[in-house]
Design a protein around this motif. Structure first.
Motif, PDB file in Angstrom:
ATOM      1  N   ARG A  31      36.780   2.148  -0.125  1.00  0.00           N
ATOM      2  CA  ARG A  31      37.839   2.846   0.605  1.00  0.00           C
ATOM      3  C   ARG A  31      38.829   3.483  -0.365  1.00  0.00           C
ATOM      4  O   ARG A  31      38.950   3.080  -1.514  1.00  0.00           O
ATOM      5  CB  ARG A  31      38.604   1.856   1.495  1.00  0.00           C
ATOM      6  N   GLY A  32      39.576   4.470   0.142  1.00  0.00           N
ATOM      7  CA  GLY A  32      40.667   5.038  -0.632  1.00  0.00           C
ATOM      8  C   GLY A  32      40.252   6.192  -1.526  1.00  0.00           C
ATOM      9  O   GLY A  32      39.095   6.606  -1.565  1.00  0.00           O
ATOM     10  N   ASP A  33      41.248   6.692  -2.269  1.00  0.00           N
ATOM     11  CA  ASP A  33      41.033   7.901  -3.064  1.00  0.00           C
ATOM     12  C   ASP A  33      40.777   7.617  -4.540  1.00  0.00           C
ATOM     13  O   ASP A  33      40.725   8.545  -5.348  1.00  0.00           O
ATOM     14  CB  ASP A  33      42.235   8.849  -2.928  1.00  0.00           C
ATOM     15  N   GLN A  34      40.616   6.339  -4.906  1.00  0.00           N
ATOM     16  CA  GLN A  34      40.343   6.024  -6.304  1.00  0.00           C
ATOM     17  C   GLN A  34      38.946   6.499  -6.696  1.00  0.00           C
ATOM     18  O   GLN A  34      37.968   6.233  -5.986  1.00  0.00           O
ATOM     19  CB  GLN A  34      40.453   4.509  -6.550  1.00  0.00           C
ATOM     20  N   LYS A  35      38.842   7.184  -7.800  1.00  0.00           N
ATOM     21  CA  LYS A  35      37.544   7.661  -8.266  1.00  0.00           C
ATOM     22  C   LYS A  35      36.715   6.488  -8.782  1.00  0.00           C
ATOM     23  O   LYS A  35      37.220   5.585  -9.453  1.00  0.00           O
ATOM     24  CB  LYS A  35      37.727   8.704  -9.368  1.00  0.00           C
ATOM     25  N   ILE A  36      35.425   6.507  -8.473  1.00  0.00           N
ATOM     26  CA  ILE A  36      34.544   5.429  -8.909  1.00  0.00           C
ATOM     27  C   ILE A  36      34.006   5.720 -10.310  1.00  0.00           C
ATOM     28  O   ILE A  36      33.846   6.877 -10.682  1.00  0.00           O
ATOM     29  CB  ILE A  36      33.371   5.221  -7.921  1.00  0.00           C
ATOM     30  N   ASP A  37      33.765   4.656 -11.064  1.00  0.00           N
ATOM     31  CA  ASP A  37      33.157   4.839 -12.392  1.00  0.00           C
ATOM     32  C   ASP A  37      31.779   4.196 -12.430  1.00  0.00           C
ATOM     33  O   ASP A  37      31.385   3.540 -13.379  1.00  0.00           O
ATOM     34  CB  ASP A  37      34.059   4.307 -13.506  1.00  0.00           C
ATOM     35  N   PHE A  38      31.066   4.365 -11.313  1.00  0.00           N
ATOM     36  CA  PHE A  38      29.677   3.919 -11.188  1.00  0.00           C
ATOM     37  C   PHE A  38      28.997   4.846 -10.191  1.00  0.00           C
ATOM     38  O   PHE A  38      29.662   5.557  -9.431  1.00  0.00           O
ATOM     39  CB  PHE A  38      29.592   2.463 -10.704  1.00  0.00           C
ATOM     40  N   ASN A  39      27.689   4.890 -10.197  1.00  0.00           N
ATOM     41  CA  ASN A  39      26.940   5.673  -9.219  1.00  0.00           C
ATOM     42  C   ASN A  39      26.585   4.796  -8.016  1.00  0.00           C
ATOM     43  O   ASN A  39      26.232   3.628  -8.185  1.00  0.00           O
ATOM     44  CB  ASN A  39      25.652   6.232  -9.832  1.00  0.00           C
ATOM     45  N   ALA A  40      26.692   5.342  -6.818  1.00  0.00           N
ATOM     46  CA  ALA A  40      26.398   4.590  -5.597  1.00  0.00           C
ATOM     47  C   ALA A  40      25.173   5.193  -4.900  1.00  0.00           C
ATOM     48  O   ALA A  40      25.078   6.418  -4.748  1.00  0.00           O
ATOM     49  CB  ALA A  40      27.606   4.611  -4.663  1.00  0.00           C
ATOM     50  N   TYR A  41      24.263   4.317  -4.487  1.00  0.00           N
ATOM     51  CA  TYR A  41      22.988   4.745  -3.914  1.00  0.00           C
ATOM     52  C   TYR A  41      22.805   4.204  -2.492  1.00  0.00           C
ATOM     53  O   TYR A  41      23.350   3.161  -2.132  1.00  0.00           O
ATOM     54  CB  TYR A  41      21.817   4.217  -4.772  1.00  0.00           C
ATOM     55  N   VAL A  42      22.027   4.929  -1.709  1.00  0.00           N
ATOM     56  CA  VAL A  42      21.564   4.430  -0.407  1.00  0.00           C
ATOM     57  C   VAL A  42      20.060   4.216  -0.500  1.00  0.00           C
ATOM     58  O   VAL A  42      19.368   4.902  -1.269  1.00  0.00           O
ATOM     59  CB  VAL A  42      21.898   5.402   0.742  1.00  0.00           C
ATOM     60  N   LYS A  43      19.581   3.276   0.279  1.00  0.00           N
ATOM     61  CA  LYS A  43      18.157   2.942   0.246  1.00  0.00           C
ATOM     62  C   LYS A  43      17.468   3.567   1.453  1.00  0.00           C
ATOM     63  O   LYS A  43      17.805   3.256   2.601  1.00  0.00           O
ATOM     64  CB  LYS A  43      17.975   1.417   0.252  1.00  0.00           C
ATOM     65  N   ILE A  44      16.530   4.460   1.199  1.00  0.00           N
ATOM     66  CA  ILE A  44      15.794   5.137   2.265  1.00  0.00           C
ATOM     67  C   ILE A  44      14.292   4.989   1.994  1.00  0.00           C
ATOM     68  O   ILE A  44      13.790   5.438   0.963  1.00  0.00           O
ATOM     69  CB  ILE A  44      16.177   6.631   2.340  1.00  0.00           C
ATOM     70  N   ASN A  45      13.613   4.329   2.929  1.00  0.00           N
ATOM     71  CA  ASN A  45      12.167   4.099   2.775  1.00  0.00           C
ATOM     72  C   ASN A  45      11.829   3.485   1.417  1.00  0.00           C
ATOM     73  O   ASN A  45      10.916   3.939   0.715  1.00  0.00           O
ATOM     74  CB  ASN A  45      11.387   5.405   2.967  1.00  0.00           C
ATOM     75  N   ASP A  46      12.609   2.466   1.058  1.00  0.00           N
ATOM     76  CA  ASP A  46      12.410   1.724  -0.200  1.00  0.00           C
ATOM     77  C   ASP A  46      12.679   2.551  -1.451  1.00  0.00           C
ATOM     78  O   ASP A  46      12.329   2.127  -2.562  1.00  0.00           O
ATOM     79  CB  ASP A  46      10.992   1.134  -0.267  1.00  0.00           C
ATOM     80  N   LYS A  47      13.296   3.728  -1.276  1.00  0.00           N
ATOM     81  CA  LYS A  47      13.668   4.541  -2.429  1.00  0.00           C
ATOM     82  C   LYS A  47      15.184   4.603  -2.539  1.00  0.00           C
ATOM     83  O   LYS A  47      15.892   4.696  -1.531  1.00  0.00           O
ATOM     84  CB  LYS A  47      13.104   5.963  -2.295  1.00  0.00           C
ATOM     85  N   MET A  48      15.701   4.556  -3.766  1.00  0.00           N
ATOM     86  CA  MET A  48      17.130   4.649  -4.007  1.00  0.00           C
ATOM     87  C   MET A  48      17.531   6.110  -4.177  1.00  0.00           C
ATOM     88  O   MET A  48      17.037   6.795  -5.089  1.00  0.00           O
ATOM     89  CB  MET A  48      17.513   3.853  -5.254  1.00  0.00           C
ATOM     90  N   ILE A  49      18.412   6.580  -3.294  1.00  0.00           N
ATOM     91  CA  ILE A  49      18.869   7.962  -3.322  1.00  0.00           C
ATOM     92  C   ILE A  49      20.346   7.984  -3.727  1.00  0.00           C
ATOM     93  O   ILE A  49      21.168   7.299  -3.112  1.00  0.00           O
ATOM     94  CB  ILE A  49      18.710   8.628  -1.930  1.00  0.00           C
ATOM     95  N   LEU A  50      20.675   8.747  -4.742  1.00  0.00           N
ATOM     96  CA  LEU A  50      22.047   8.841  -5.207  1.00  0.00           C
ATOM     97  C   LEU A  50      22.913   9.475  -4.114  1.00  0.00           C
ATOM     98  O   LEU A  50      22.644  10.583  -3.659  1.00  0.00           O
ATOM     99  CB  LEU A  50      22.124   9.682  -6.488  1.00  0.00           C
ATOM    100  N   TYR A  51      23.945   8.750  -3.674  1.00  0.00           N
ATOM    101  CA  TYR A  51      24.824   9.236  -2.604  1.00  0.00           C
ATOM    102  C   TYR A  51      26.151   9.744  -3.149  1.00  0.00           C
ATOM    103  O   TYR A  51      26.667  10.776  -2.717  1.00  0.00           O
ATOM    104  CB  TYR A  51      25.092   8.113  -1.594  1.00  0.00           C
ATOM    105  N   LEU A  52      26.730   9.015  -4.113  1.00  0.00           N
ATOM    106  CA  LEU A  52      28.017   9.405  -4.678  1.00  0.00           C
ATOM    107  C   LEU A  52      28.001   9.196  -6.186  1.00  0.00           C
ATOM    108  O   LEU A  52      27.640   8.124  -6.672  1.00  0.00           O
ATOM    109  CB  LEU A  52      29.147   8.583  -4.053  1.00  0.00           C
ATOM    110  N   ARG A  53      28.381  10.244  -6.906  1.00  0.00           N
ATOM    111  CA  ARG A  53      28.335  10.187  -8.365  1.00  0.00           C
ATOM    112  C   ARG A  53      29.614   9.598  -8.957  1.00  0.00           C
ATOM    113  O   ARG A  53      30.680   9.650  -8.339  1.00  0.00           O
ATOM    114  CB  ARG A  53      28.142  11.597  -8.949  1.00  0.00           C
ATOM    115  N   ARG A  54      29.474   9.081 -10.135  1.00  0.00           N
ATOM    116  CA  ARG A  54      30.612   8.621 -10.915  1.00  0.00           C
ATOM    117  C   ARG A  54      31.646   9.750 -11.016  1.00  0.00           C
ATOM    118  O   ARG A  54      31.310  10.892 -11.312  1.00  0.00           O
ATOM    119  CB  ARG A  54      30.139   8.220 -12.307  1.00  0.00           C
ATOM    120  N   GLY A  55      32.905   9.418 -10.690  1.00  0.00           N
ATOM    121  CA  GLY A  55      33.964  10.427 -10.733  1.00  0.00           C
ATOM    122  C   GLY A  55      34.388  10.924  -9.364  1.00  0.00           C
ATOM    123  O   GLY A  55      35.431  11.571  -9.220  1.00  0.00           O
ATOM    124  N   ASP A  56      33.600  10.618  -8.309  1.00  0.00           N
ATOM    125  CA  ASP A  56      33.961  10.976  -6.940  1.00  0.00           C
ATOM    126  C   ASP A  56      34.666   9.785  -6.272  1.00  0.00           C
ATOM    127  O   ASP A  56      34.782   8.709  -6.853  1.00  0.00           O
ATOM    128  CB  ASP A  56      32.719  11.364  -6.136  1.00  0.00           C
TER     129      ASP A  56
END
Length: 308
Positions: free
Chosen positions: A12-37
């Protein structure tokens, strides 16, 4: 590559993340949000709309994620940062929800319980000392109808009700809040569809529903780190002052804090799981649940909701 799951409620919130966040779709990891967003605005809304509860990060970025959480919550509780109250409430509400889920999933973990307990005390102070805090928290809709979000809402209503009743002892309000956060532990991993009126449940569903307070309390009764007041609230939150609850307890037999949580819980059940508008919930509670909750509680809860 190895991944570890993280809860969406913590993002939550407007703090920028310093890690990449992924969602899992059909057992594959898809990058959802990049470091810095950041997870503010439309990005968070899309996750909520999809009712996505968990995302994933690389195992070697877990330390960065923990640092993000710590900085986020410290900033949210700091009155001097200049952040708007809604952003702060979003972060704090998500943190409380996450803390409850940690205990639900690992009730034997002393560290998780104590962290949740300490955070409950901070949450009391946030709600009681910020005039707009409760309204901001209550604006956060429980779109996916989780018991952990419901627990935060019940805790919020319980704090406001306690404040109006003159219950200000820090120990009592901390345990009241902790018990409210964890009150539906008996529903954790349930197959029961909670998103329906009790009056519309089948006999089988109603029988299952009636068991959840006792089953929840029994599962933690042997955990020495659980406060007895919290166990009482888990086991008694569906009881009513006239003895029509699952165990047939009357007000004189109940923990006084459980009586308070029972009133707040009944109110939010109508709003969250039965779809009753906030403006009509107190009237419906008074008419349909006459004699089940202290009239003063219902009147005060009505005043609280009107003030949102």
């Amino acid at each position: 590559m190895d991944y570890v799951s993280i809860r969406v409620s913590t993002l939550r919130g407007d703090q920028k993340i310093d890690f990449n966040a992924y969602v899992k779709i059909n057992d594959k990891m898809i990058l959802y949000l990049r470091r810095g967003d950041s997870f503010e605005g439309e990005r968070l809304k899309r996750l909520k709309d999809k009712k996505l509860r968990k995302m994933y990060i690389l195992t070697d970025e877990e330390t960065s994620y923990r640092s993000y959480l710590q900085k986020n919550i410290e900033t949210a509780y700091d009155d001097t940062t200049g952040k708007d109250i809604q952003t702060r409430a979003d972060i704090i509400q998500g943190s409380q929800q996450n803390n409850a889920e940690e205990v639900f999933e690992n009730p034997e973990n002393i560290e998780s319980y104590n962290y949740c307990k300490d955070a409950a005390g901070k949450y009391v102070n946030f709600i009681m000392s910020n005039a707009q805090a409760m309204s901001a928290v209550m604006k956060i809709e429980n779109t996916d109808k989780t018991v952990s979000h419901h627990g935060v809402t019940v805790a919020t209503l319980s704090i406001a009700l306690a404040q109006k009743l003159g219950i200000n002892d820090p120990k009592k309000t901390q345990l009241l809040t902790l018990g409210a956060l964890l009150h539906d532990y008996g529903h954790h991993n349930t197959t029961l569809n909670l998103n329906q009126p009790l009056s519309g449940m089948s006999p089988e569903d109603l029988a299952l529903w009636k068991k959840h307070p006792t089953e929840g309390a029994q599962k933690v009764q042997d955990k020495k780190h659980f406060d007895q007041t919290v166990i009482n609230i888990i086991g008694q939150h569906e009881e009513t002052i006239n003895g029509t609850g699952p165990k047939g307890l009357r007000e004189k037999d109940m923990d006084p804090l459980a009586v308070l949580v029972s009133s707040a819980n009944a109110m939010d059940r109508l709003i969250t799981f039965e779809g009753v508008p906030k403006a009509e919930a107190a009237k419906k509670l008074m008419i349909d649940h006459v004699g089940k909750h202290p009239l003063q509680h219902i009147q005060l809860l009505n005043d609280i909701l009107k003030g949102l």
